[in-house]
Scaffold this active site. Structure first.
Site, PDB file in Angstrom:
ATOM      1  N   LYS A   1       0.665  -1.276  -0.434  1.00 23.29           N
ATOM      2  CA  LYS A   1      -0.369   0.344   0.299  1.00 23.29           C
ATOM      3  C   LYS A   1       1.408   1.273  -0.015  1.00 23.29           C
ATOM      4  CE  LYS A   1      -0.350  -0.027   5.169  1.00 23.29           C
ATOM      5  NZ  LYS A   1      -1.235  -1.156   6.117  1.00 23.29           N
TER       6      LYS A   1
ATOM      7  N   TYR B   1      15.468  30.673   6.949  1.00 26.77           N
ATOM      8  CA  TYR B   1      14.530  31.450   7.903  1.00 26.77           C
ATOM      9  C   TYR B   1      14.774  31.732   9.445  1.00 26.77           C
ATOM     10  CZ  TYR B   1      11.876  31.020   3.102  1.00 26.77           C
ATOM     11  OH  TYR B   1      11.544  31.046   2.013  1.00 26.77           O
TER      12      TYR B   1
HETATM   13  C1  LIG Z   1      -0.197  -1.804   6.868  1.00 22.62           C
HETATM   14  C2  LIG Z   1      -0.628  -3.237   7.499  1.00 22.62           C
HETATM   15  C3  LIG Z   1       0.375  -4.037   7.599  1.00 22.62           C
HETATM   16  C4  LIG Z   1       1.980  -4.531   7.531  1.00 22.62           C
HETATM   17  O1  LIG Z   1       2.351  -3.447   8.900  1.00 22.62           O
HETATM   18  P1  LIG Z   1       3.422  -2.901   9.091  1.00 22.62           P
HETATM   19  O2  LIG Z   1       3.832  -2.524  10.398  1.00 22.62           O
HETATM   20  O3  LIG Z   1       4.499  -2.599   7.858  1.00 22.62           O
HETATM   21  O4  LIG Z   1       3.564  -4.910   8.796  1.00 22.62           O
HETATM   22  C5  LIG Z   1      -0.631  -5.337   7.803  1.00 22.62           C
HETATM   23  N1  LIG Z   1      -2.205  -5.353   7.716  1.00 22.62           N
HETATM   24  C6  LIG Z   1      -2.953  -4.459   7.448  1.00 22.62           C
HETATM   25  C7  LIG Z   1      -3.908  -4.499   7.840  1.00 22.62           C
HETATM   26  C8  LIG Z   1      -2.546  -3.227   7.480  1.00 22.62           C
HETATM   27  O5  LIG Z   1      -3.224  -2.071   7.572  1.00 22.62           O
END
Ligand SMILES: *Cc1c(COP(=O)(O)O)cnc(C)c1O
Length: 389
Positions: A39, A272
């Site tokens: 993702k 800045y």
């Molecule tokens: C993002 C996510 C993961 C992976 O999480 P990590 O901490 O990066 O291993 C696994 N399951 C779900 C449902 C997620 O949203």
């Protein structure tokens, strides 16, 4: 294009990705499937090349957060199973089916929508049921008094026409946190998940093919939670304490270059707000890397970036497009020199600690202005400009 690629860029080491995958596979054993979480553009690493690599080396499943992310993979010839973790609008159910994308089902209302749309099409949608065991986000709530209603809701979904429940899963809230309380919480979530699974299987008389729950923390610390498939993200990309513990390699190296060098007298205010004042004659490098590229402004005046002569302090406020580093007594740092923002020589974890954040946020923050160079077998195989040209 060459000038853009020599400004600030990220190197995505697909060899390190493969290495991490192999080490994790070794740990989980051959009977446990591997789902790679890709993702958010594979946590900023580029989901297409990451997914292609995972497909080649035999990963079983991918997970994304939305149908757009899933379609990006399908339209780029990724054919392996993909699970969407978030919701999909009902209008898009035909595309889920057409492109063989698996959808998480998180509540009754969505189950009804997906079922109705699938029935209208005379087709079947592949789903994984999401159980809320204590993350308190998506999923059928099954904690405490909600056990029976949760189980009943899941059984209802299993019986809805047009849906095929291939899997069931839950998500841990604190499996990556230290301490006895967190261990108890995770153990409780896991036990509840197993109870929900067996109760649903008992009542419905059906078996789920894939039960899964282990994220990064659980893959590292809770081997008993592997079940049929593990679901790591961060661990695969090689960041964080668990990756260090397992000897995994960071997949992304973020590099920039020195675009200008100036020598200022004592008492010069830099950037800045003028919060950094030189205390002697000071050689300062200007880097084309600012908060619009993904550098957190909160790191202003607080962190170091890695040069050929060791760490150089960021001086003054980080600007939108640039930042400045102190390169006194760094004779090898010249205009055009490469500077490592994070990577093997400047661990991302150090920057995270100073900024009070987690590696996830820093790799996801690398913006579309930063091109990616993909490395395979030690060679650059693709240079990807993210701008719409
Ligand atoms: C993002 C996510 C993961 C992976 O999480 P990590 O901490 O990066 O291993 C696994 N399951 C779900 C449902 C997620 O949203």
């Amino acid at each position: 294009m060459e000038s853009t690629l020599r400004r600030t860029w990220s190197e995505i080491n697909l060899d390190a990705l493969k290495y991490n995958y192999e080490v994790i596979k070794e740990k989980i054993g051959k009977d446990v499937k591997f789902l790679g979480v890709v993702k958010a553009d594979a946590y900023g690493h580029g989901s297409i090349n990451v997914s292609k690599t995972l497909e080649e080396i035999g990963a079983d499943y991918l997970a994304v957060s939305s149908i757009d992310e899933a379609m990006e993979l399908r339209l780029n010839n990724i054919t392996m199973p993909i699970l969407i973790l978030g919701h999909t609008p009902r209008e898009q159910v035909s595309r889920l089916i057409e492109y063989n994308i698996t959808q998480a089902v998180t509540c009754k209302a969505k189950a009804v929508e997906y079922s109705e749309e699938a029935v209208k099409l005379g087709k079947t949608l592949k789903i994984h049921i999401k159980v809320d065991t204590g993350m308190s986000r998506l999923g059928y709530l099954c904690e405490g008094n909600f056990f029976d209603t949760g189980v009943r809701g899941i059984c209802e979904a299993l019986n809805m026409r047009g849906l095929f429940a291939e899997g069931i899963f839950t998500h841990f809230a604190v499996s990556d946190e230290p301490g006895e309380e967190c261990r108890e919480y995770t153990n409780h979530q896991f036990k509840l998940f197993k109870d929900v699974c067996s109760e649903v299987e008992r009542i419905s008389g059906r078996k789920f093919l894939i039960k899964h729950c282990a994220n990064t923390g659980a893959v590292s610390e809770y081997p008993e939670t592997y079940m049929d498939m593990v679901r790591p993200g961060l661990l695969l990309y090689g960041y964080g304490e668990f990756a260090r513990k397992m000897g995994l390699k960071p997949v992304m190296t973020l590099k920039t270059t020195v675009s200008t060098i100036k020598i200022y007298p004592e008492g010069t205010h830099i950037s800045y707000g003028g919060i950094y004042v030189t205390d002697k004659t000071t050689r300062v490098g200007v880097l084309p890397y600012g908060y619009a590229d993904g550098f957190l402004r909160a790191l202003s005046n607080k962190c170091s970036l890695m040069t050929a002569n060791g760490p150089a302090r960021v001086c003054g406020k980080i600007c939108m497009d640039m930042c400045m580093i102190n390169i006194n007594d760094m004779p090898d740092v010249e205009v055009g020199s490469e500077i490592e923002v994070f990577g093997e020589n400047n661990p991302i974890e150090t920057l995270c600690e100073i900024a009070g954040t987690i590696p996830y946020e820093l790799t996801c923050a690398v913006s579309k202005r930063v091109p990616r160079k993909y490395i395979q077998n030690g060679k650059i195989i693709e240079q990807e400009l993210m701008l719409r040209m």
